[in-house]
Design an enzyme around this catalytic site. Structure first.
Site, PDB file in Angstrom:
ATOM      1  N   GLU A 240       0.821  -1.210   0.000  1.00 25.16           N
ATOM      2  CA  GLU A 240       0.000   0.000   0.000  1.00 25.16           C
ATOM      3  C   GLU A 240       0.858   1.264   0.000  1.00 25.16           C
ATOM      4  O   GLU A 240       0.464   2.274  -0.593  1.00 25.16           O
ATOM      5  CB  GLU A 240      -0.953  -0.028   1.188  1.00 25.16           C
ATOM      6  CG  GLU A 240      -2.036  -1.094   1.010  1.00 25.16           C
ATOM      7  CD  GLU A 240      -2.996  -1.170   2.174  1.00 25.16           C
ATOM      8  OE1 GLU A 240      -4.197  -0.948   1.975  1.00 25.16           O
ATOM      9  OE2 GLU A 240      -2.524  -1.471   3.287  1.00 25.16           O
TER      10      GLU A 240
ATOM     11  N   GLU B 272      -3.911  -9.641   3.306  1.00 29.53           N
ATOM     12  CA  GLU B 272      -4.582  -9.281   4.556  1.00 29.53           C
ATOM     13  C   GLU B 272      -5.744 -10.195   4.933  1.00 29.53           C
ATOM     14  O   GLU B 272      -5.945 -10.496   6.108  1.00 29.53           O
ATOM     15  CB  GLU B 272      -5.079  -7.825   4.498  1.00 29.53           C
ATOM     16  CG  GLU B 272      -3.994  -6.778   4.759  1.00 29.53           C
ATOM     17  CD  GLU B 272      -3.285  -6.331   3.506  1.00 29.53           C
ATOM     18  OE1 GLU B 272      -2.619  -5.291   3.535  1.00 29.53           O
ATOM     19  OE2 GLU B 272      -3.376  -7.045   2.468  1.00 29.53           O
TER      20      GLU B 272
END
Length: 249
Positions: free
Chosen positions: A112, A132
């Protein structure tokens, strides 16, 4: 080093760029609160004195993700606070371009952070993605809205819903990386991009980034307003005159 505490980033400052190298060897460059604080401090500096930013990681790893030891103990209030989210948003919003030199793993929060850059370069050993959901959380620090803009909705959905990790060839084919270099040449390639950026007019570069980040419904109005400002500057006349003179020689 400050008070015996190793800073999470090594900073190299130049006249037109800053290189920030994440250096947490004991954690494979995991992003912890100290790293987030360092990113905010760096953003304050670059908001006040805009320069191109090159992000990299030490030891053949860009960033292995958020620090799971810290992440495991966070609760709902921490999620709503958006600890990584706000830091990465600030990186993305910096006035001048951000280049991510992604060697090795860029996973979870590390991916990210790379998505927050304007340009991403890789090496043959780059591995990038968001696992995730396998940890019973979501990629909430930018992947769900930045990744679709980079690779398209369907490919972003595949990555985020499966947790699949892309290798360098796939990331290049998908447009997640713009080029791939040998590890020893990666920073030089990032600097070559920064050199090309530095050769252009700084305000035109900043305005181009502003237009690139604007929402779809802001176009073409924002482009025309930014262009109108540039049209009134002496730099436009000077650079165009120099171009015409070179062409007639």
């Amino acid at each position: 080093m400050t008070d015996g505490i190793r800073p999470p980033f090594r900073l190299e400052r130049g006249a037109d760029r800053v290189v920030a190298i994440l250096d947490r060897p004991g954690t494979r460059n995991a992003i912890d609160l100290a790293a987030v604080d360092a990113l905010h401090a760096l953003c304050i500096e670059l908001e006040q004195d805009p320069k191109t930013l090159i992000l990299a990681g030490e030891g053949g790893v860009f960033a292995s993700g958020a620090d799971i030891g810290q992440l495991r103990d966070r609760r709902a209030a921490d999620a709503r606070e958006g600890i990584n989210t706000h830091a990465f948003a600030r990186i993305a919003a910096l006035p001048m371009p951000v280049i991510a030199a992604v060697d090795g793993y860029a996973l979870g929060g590390g991916a990210e952070l790379a998505y927050a850059a304007d340009i991403r370069l890789g090496t043959p050993r780059t591995r990038i993605g968001n696992p995730e959901t396998g940890l019973a959380i979501i990629a909430a620090a930018g992947a769900t809205w930045r990744l679709p803009r980079i690779v398209g909705h369907s490919r972003a959905a595949e990555l985020l819903l499966t947790g699949r990790i892309l290798d360098a060839d796939e990331a290049l084919a998908w447009g997640l990386l713009s080029s791939v270099h040998d590890p020893e040449d990666l920073l030089a390639a990032a600097h070559a991009l920064a050199d090309r950026i530095a050769a252009n007019d700084a305000l035109a570069t900043r305005h181009t980034k502003t237009a690139l980040h604007a929402p779809p419904d802001a176009h073409p109005r924002i482009d025309l307003e930014l262009q109108a400002e540039l049209f009134e500057r002496p730099e436009k006349h000077e650079r165009m005159t120099a171009f015409l003179e070179r062409r007639t020689r």
